[in-house]
Design a protein around this motif. Sequence first.
Motif, PDB file in Angstrom:
ATOM      1  N   UNK A   9       0.822  -1.212   0.000  1.00 48.04           N
ATOM      2  CA  UNK A   9       0.000   0.000   0.000  1.00 48.04           C
ATOM      3  C   UNK A   9       0.859   1.266   0.000  1.00 48.04           C
ATOM      4  N   UNK A  10       1.921   1.293   0.785  1.00 48.91           N
ATOM      5  CA  UNK A  10       2.776   2.482   0.836  1.00 48.91           C
ATOM      6  C   UNK A  10       3.475   2.696  -0.500  1.00 48.91           C
ATOM      7  N   UNK A  11       3.944   1.623  -1.112  1.00 50.96           N
ATOM      8  CA  UNK A  11       4.619   1.743  -2.410  1.00 50.96           C
ATOM      9  C   UNK A  11       3.648   2.262  -3.460  1.00 50.96           C
ATOM     10  N   UNK A  12       2.415   1.785  -3.434  1.00 49.55           N
ATOM     11  CA  UNK A  12       1.406   2.276  -4.379  1.00 49.55           C
ATOM     12  C   UNK A  12       1.142   3.765  -4.164  1.00 49.55           C
ATOM     13  N   UNK A  13       1.117   4.188  -2.896  1.00 45.01           N
ATOM     14  CA  UNK A  13       0.931   5.612  -2.607  1.00 45.01           C
ATOM     15  C   UNK A  13       2.109   6.434  -3.130  1.00 45.01           C
ATOM     16  N   UNK A  14       3.327   5.946  -2.892  1.00 41.42           N
ATOM     17  CA  UNK A  14       4.517   6.651  -3.398  1.00 41.42           C
ATOM     18  C   UNK A  14       4.476   6.769  -4.911  1.00 41.42           C
ATOM     19  N   UNK A  15       4.100   5.677  -5.553  1.00 44.45           N
ATOM     20  CA  UNK A  15       4.044   5.671  -7.009  1.00 44.45           C
ATOM     21  C   UNK A  15       3.001   6.661  -7.527  1.00 44.45           C
ATOM     22  N   UNK A  16       1.843   6.717  -6.879  1.00 42.69           N
ATOM     23  CA  UNK A  16       0.793   7.646  -7.296  1.00 42.69           C
ATOM     24  C   UNK A  16       1.258   9.095  -7.165  1.00 42.69           C
ATOM     25  N   UNK A  17       1.950   9.411  -6.070  1.00 37.42           N
ATOM     26  CA  UNK A  17       2.466  10.767  -5.884  1.00 37.42           C
ATOM     27  C   UNK A  17       3.484  11.096  -6.979  1.00 37.42           C
ATOM     28  N   UNK A  18       4.380  10.167  -7.256  1.00 42.50           N
ATOM     29  CA  UNK A  18       5.397  10.405  -8.284  1.00 42.50           C
ATOM     30  C   UNK A  18       4.747  10.641  -9.638  1.00 42.50           C
ATOM     31  N   UNK A  19       3.756   9.845  -9.973  1.00 46.17           N
ATOM     32  CA  UNK A  19       3.083  10.014 -11.272  1.00 46.17           C
ATOM     33  C   UNK A  19       2.348  11.358 -11.337  1.00 46.17           C
ATOM     34  N   UNK A  20       1.742  11.766 -10.237  1.00 47.72           N
ATOM     35  CA  UNK A  20       1.059  13.063 -10.198  1.00 47.72           C
ATOM     36  C   UNK A  20       2.057  14.190 -10.414  1.00 47.72           C
ATOM     37  N   UNK A  21       3.178  14.127  -9.725  1.00 43.00           N
ATOM     38  CA  UNK A  21       4.183  15.168  -9.866  1.00 43.00           C
ATOM     39  C   UNK A  21       4.795  15.190 -11.263  1.00 43.00           C
ATOM     40  N   UNK A  22       4.957  14.015 -11.851  1.00 42.47           N
ATOM     41  CA  UNK A  22       5.506  13.967 -13.214  1.00 42.47           C
ATOM     42  C   UNK A  22       4.557  14.618 -14.217  1.00 42.47           C
ATOM     43  N   UNK A  23       3.270  14.592 -13.903  1.00 43.90           N
ATOM     44  CA  UNK A  23       2.289  15.220 -14.785  1.00 43.90           C
ATOM     45  C   UNK A  23       2.216  16.724 -14.622  1.00 43.90           C
ATOM     46  N   UNK A  24       2.877  17.259 -13.617  1.00 43.66           N
ATOM     47  CA  UNK A  24       2.880  18.694 -13.346  1.00 43.66           C
ATOM     48  C   UNK A  24       3.945  19.365 -14.212  1.00 43.66           C
ATOM     49  N   UNK A  25       3.531  20.215 -15.112  1.00 43.94           N
ATOM     50  CA  UNK A  25       4.460  20.870 -16.047  1.00 43.94           C
ATOM     51  C   UNK A  25       5.382  21.874 -15.353  1.00 43.94           C
ATOM     52  N   UNK A  26       5.074  22.232 -14.118  1.00 46.93           N
ATOM     53  CA  UNK A  26       5.927  23.193 -13.413  1.00 46.93           C
ATOM     54  C   UNK A  26       7.092  22.506 -12.694  1.00 46.93           C
ATOM     55  N   UNK A  27       7.126  21.187 -12.719  1.00 49.94           N
ATOM     56  CA  UNK A  27       8.216  20.466 -12.064  1.00 49.94           C
ATOM     57  C   UNK A  27       9.487  20.642 -12.879  1.00 49.94           C
ATOM     58  N   UNK A  28      10.570  20.978 -12.205  1.00 48.76           N
ATOM     59  CA  UNK A  28      11.852  21.192 -12.880  1.00 48.76           C
ATOM     60  C   UNK A  28      12.410  19.884 -13.429  1.00 48.76           C
ATOM     61  N   UNK A  29      13.458  20.018 -14.233  1.00 46.54           N
ATOM     62  CA  UNK A  29      14.115  18.835 -14.785  1.00 46.54           C
ATOM     63  C   UNK A  29      14.666  17.953 -13.665  1.00 46.54           C
ATOM     64  N   UNK A  30      15.256  18.555 -12.637  1.00 46.05           N
ATOM     65  CA  UNK A  30      15.787  17.772 -11.520  1.00 46.05           C
ATOM     66  C   UNK A  30      14.644  17.126 -10.733  1.00 46.05           C
ATOM     67  N   UNK A  31      13.537  17.845 -10.621  1.00 44.35           N
ATOM     68  CA  UNK A  31      12.367  17.268  -9.949  1.00 44.35           C
ATOM     69  C   UNK A  31      11.819  16.080 -10.727  1.00 44.35           C
ATOM     70  N   UNK A  32      11.781  16.199 -12.043  1.00 42.85           N
ATOM     71  CA  UNK A  32      11.309  15.098 -12.882  1.00 42.85           C
ATOM     72  C   UNK A  32      12.245  13.898 -12.751  1.00 42.85           C
ATOM     73  N   UNK A  33      13.556  14.174 -12.699  1.00 40.65           N
ATOM     74  CA  UNK A  33      14.520  13.085 -12.510  1.00 40.65           C
ATOM     75  C   UNK A  33      14.243  12.364 -11.198  1.00 40.65           C
ATOM     76  N   UNK A  34      14.010  13.140 -10.135  1.00 38.41           N
ATOM     77  CA  UNK A  34      13.749  12.551  -8.830  1.00 38.41           C
ATOM     78  C   UNK A  34      12.485  11.706  -8.870  1.00 38.41           C
ATOM     79  N   UNK A  35      11.454  12.208  -9.508  1.00 40.72           N
ATOM     80  CA  UNK A  35      10.193  11.455  -9.568  1.00 40.72           C
ATOM     81  C   UNK A  35      10.356  10.170 -10.379  1.00 40.72           C
ATOM     82  N   UNK A  36      11.130  10.227 -11.470  1.00 39.76           N
ATOM     83  CA  UNK A  36      11.423   9.007 -12.233  1.00 39.76           C
ATOM     84  C   UNK A  36      12.173   8.016 -11.350  1.00 39.76           C
ATOM     85  N   UNK A  37      13.104   8.533 -10.570  1.00 41.94           N
ATOM     86  CA  UNK A  37      13.876   7.689  -9.655  1.00 41.94           C
ATOM     87  C   UNK A  37      12.955   7.044  -8.626  1.00 41.94           C
TER      88      UNK A  37
END
Length: 105
Positions: A9-37
Motif C-alpha cells: 500500500x505504501x509503495x502504491x501511494x509513493x508511485x501515485x504521488x510520483x506520477x502526479x508530480x511527473x504530470x505537473x508541467x511546473x516540475x523542474x528537470x531535476x524534480x522530474x529526474x527525482x520522480x522518475x527515480x
Amino acid sequence: MDIVDFLSERISEDEAVARTLLGDRTVSKSGAWYEQRLLLECEAKRRLIRIVETARQAALASLVSDPGQDPGWIPQSLEWLEQSLNALALPYYDHPDFDQDWLRA
C-alpha cells in the motif's frame, strides 16, 4: 496488518504521488529526474518483496514437506527474511498503520 500488505500500500501511494508530480508541467528537470527515480525505487521494492516472499514460502514449504529433515537453517532464514521486510518498512515509520515491532532489527 501484514507487513507485505502494508508495504504494498505504501509503495502504491509513493508511485501515485510520483506520477502526479511527473504530470505537473511546473516540475523542474531535476524534480522530474527525482520522480522518475522514485518510480524505479517503487518497482525495485516490489521486486524485492516478491523475492523475499518467494524465499519465505519455499522455507515454509520445506519445513512442512519433510518433517524428518533437520530444519536448522529454516528459522534463521525466516528471521533474515523478516528483517528484510522490516528494513523496507522503516521509511514509513510515521504512518498510522506502522507496527512498532517492525523497528526491531
